[in-house]
Design an enzyme around this catalytic site. Structure first.
Site, short mmCIF file in Angstrom:
data_model
loop_
_atom_site.label_atom_id
_atom_site.label_comp_id
_atom_site.label_asym_id
_atom_site.label_seq_id
_atom_site.Cartn_x
_atom_site.Cartn_y
_atom_site.Cartn_z
N PHE A 1 0.81 -1.22 0.00
CA PHE A 1 0.00 0.00 0.00
C PHE A 1 0.84 1.26 0.00
O PHE A 1 0.36 2.34 -0.39
CB PHE A 1 -0.96 -0.01 1.19
CG PHE A 1 -0.36 0.43 2.50
CD1 PHE A 1 -0.44 1.75 2.92
CD2 PHE A 1 0.28 -0.48 3.34
CE1 PHE A 1 0.11 2.16 4.13
CE2 PHE A 1 0.83 -0.09 4.54
CZ PHE A 1 0.74 1.24 4.94
N LYS A 2 2.10 1.15 0.41
CA LYS A 2 2.95 2.35 0.45
C LYS A 2 3.12 2.99 -0.94
O LYS A 2 3.40 4.17 -1.05
CB LYS A 2 4.32 2.00 1.02
CG LYS A 2 4.31 1.31 2.38
CD LYS A 2 3.85 2.22 3.48
CE LYS A 2 3.77 1.52 4.83
NZ LYS A 2 5.05 1.22 5.44
N ASP A 3 2.95 2.18 -2.00
CA ASP A 3 3.06 2.73 -3.36
C ASP A 3 2.02 3.81 -3.62
O ASP A 3 2.24 4.70 -4.44
CB ASP A 3 2.89 1.62 -4.40
CG ASP A 3 4.04 0.65 -4.45
OD1 ASP A 3 5.20 1.08 -4.30
OD2 ASP A 3 3.79 -0.56 -4.64
#
Length: 471
Positions: free
Chosen positions: A112-114
């Protein structure tokens, strides 16, 4: 829109200043002076927008020092089906009545950091190009932030990345994702310690104002407001997919270690998104669950930080938590500084359990919490596969296990996915007796040559490394 420090620094800054700065000079975190509010008419206007247009609408409420046309182009460049795999960017998947997953892990590094980091890379490149400057990014990762940052920044003009991570504490896939990168502007630093040691180093270097200015140090951790505000977008996107009208409420369950992901949900709720509950899920490192149950925030030492099968949450100092407590205490900067500065330094804990403000965490701000163990996540992974033919990673399993305690009739519960299962293959094999699917582009990843430097848990050693590689 102007931004202030949670610890009371008198300066007020605009978005592009804090984008490149990270921490405030007094060690506090930046927040907007006010949260812009959205009404039913605005929600109606936004419903059905493509993700990149929704991102522009939300971000433009917080960013007024980038021309609208440029910001719109940055959002359109960032959020594409080619990068994130689907037209919806963050599609929902129903598991059972009232319970859905929001897919946040279809980006370049499968986490999810993307969602925020891809935007942050484009914002950095834009602003540095406009100023004709360079930036040295210092970050800390417990697993996914590092690879997301490095993949977003590789090849970016004017940017170097120095990413610290706890030596040997990430999954083999996570280590290989980062350490296999050979780009000259990417530097991996494996720190002999735990994630909290890495985070402490980032804060110590950022608080050395002379060094920070000399070497143009910035951050990509969620202490950087730009990253957090980018995450606000997918709460709105999930809401619109899960509801048919703007008078319906939803809840979100968020696997949480450093409090950045769920803090974005707090911001969305403060803006007026109809969120009933924000459910925080931890693993065995339950510092945040303990706070929301008791009012006690108690930092653990390295020896008491468990090494778990959901390693990205093996954190005992939740740096973003300061933003929420600032709001919880009515934005009393002096009191906030006393808690997170003097009191934590002296005793490693503070207790708000008897404070009238603590009741507001649930009643006013909608927070609830729970924890999950290794046995829980293995059982949840197995159950989700057997009943729904859906394979989830260990952190998402923590979220799903906790979410079921808080499902309410008529209120969709959206569980935020954190990563794809391949990143934590050993536990998937334990739960299902089979390897998770590996995207073709990552075949043979663990066998690639590695470029990493092991350093002691010492801010001075990291500063020396940065200085030596910025000449």
């Amino acid at each position: 829109m102007l931004y202030l420090s949670t610890r009371g620094d008198p300066g007020r800054k605009r978005f592009c200043e804090i984008l490149l700065e990270g921490l405030a000079p007094d060690g506090g975190l930046y927040l907007p002076e006010r949260y812009p509010r959205v009404d039913a008419a605005t929600l109606s206007k936004w419903r059905g927008l493509p993700y990149h247009e929704l991102a522009f609408e939300i971000l433009s409420l917080y960013i007024d020092d980038i021309p609208a046309a440029d910001l719109k182009a940055i959002c359109a460049k960032t959020y594409t089906a080619d990068v994130f795999g689907t037209r919806e960017i963050v599609p929902l998947r129903k598991l059972e009545d009232g319970l859905v997953l929001e897919a946040l892990s279809n980006g370049p590094t499968l986490a999810f950091k993307d969602m925020a980091m891809q935007l942050l890379g484009n914002l950095f490149e834009y602003e540095l190009g406009r100023r004709g400057e360079e930036l040295n990014i210092l970050g800390a990762t417990s697993g996914d932030t590092g690879s997301a940052a490095e993949y977003a920044m590789r090849g970016k003009k004017g940017v170097r990345v120095f990413m610290t991570s706890p030596d040997g504490r990430m999954s083999p896939f996570q280590q290989a994702q980062m350490f296999s990168l050979q780009d000259p502007n990417i530097h991996n630093l494996a720190i002999a310690g735990v994630f909290d040691d890495c985070q402490d180093i980032v804060k110590a270097v950022s608080n050395d104002l002379e060094f920070k200015r000399k070497y143009r140090i910035g951050t990509v951790n969620s202490i950087n407001w730009a990253r957090l505000v980018a995450q606000v977008v997918y709460y709105f996107a999930g809401y619109f997919q899960a509801t048919a009208s703007n008078d319906q409420r939803v809840s979100f369950t968020v696997p949480s270690g450093n409090f950045g992901n769920i803090c974005a949900g707090h911001v969305a709720r403060m803006m007026g998104l109809p969120i009933e509950r924000l459910v925080l899920a931890t693993n065995e490192n339950d510092v945040l669950d303990e706070f929301f149950r008791t009012g006690v925030y108690r930092v653990r030492g390295s020896a008491d930080t468990h090494e778990t099968s959901s390693p990205s949450m093996d954190i005992s100092k939740a740096s973003n938590f300061e933003r929420f407590v600032f709001d919880l205490l009515g934005r009393d900067a002096a009191r906030l500084k006393a808690l997170f500065g003097e009191q934590l330094a002296a005793s490693g804990r503070f207790d708000l359990g008897a404070d009238p403000a603590f009741a507001a965490a649930g009643a006013k701000f909608g927070f609830a919490s729970g924890k999950s163990t290794h046995a829980d996540r293995v059982a949840t992974i197995r159950d989700t596969w057997q009943r729904f033919d859906v394979m989830i990673d260990t952190h998402t399993a923590d979220g799903l296990k906790v979410a079921r305690r808080f499902v309410q009739p008529g209120v969709p519960m959206i569980v935020l996915e954190t990563a794809l299962p391949i990143k934590f293959a050993a536990t998937i094999v334990e739960a299902l007796g089979r390897e998770p699917q590996r995207p073709a582009k990552f075949e043979g990843l663990e066998k690639l040559p590695r470029r990493v430097t092991v350093l002691p848990a010492d801010a001075g050693a990291v500063k020396d490394f940065i200085a030596a590689h910025c000449r």
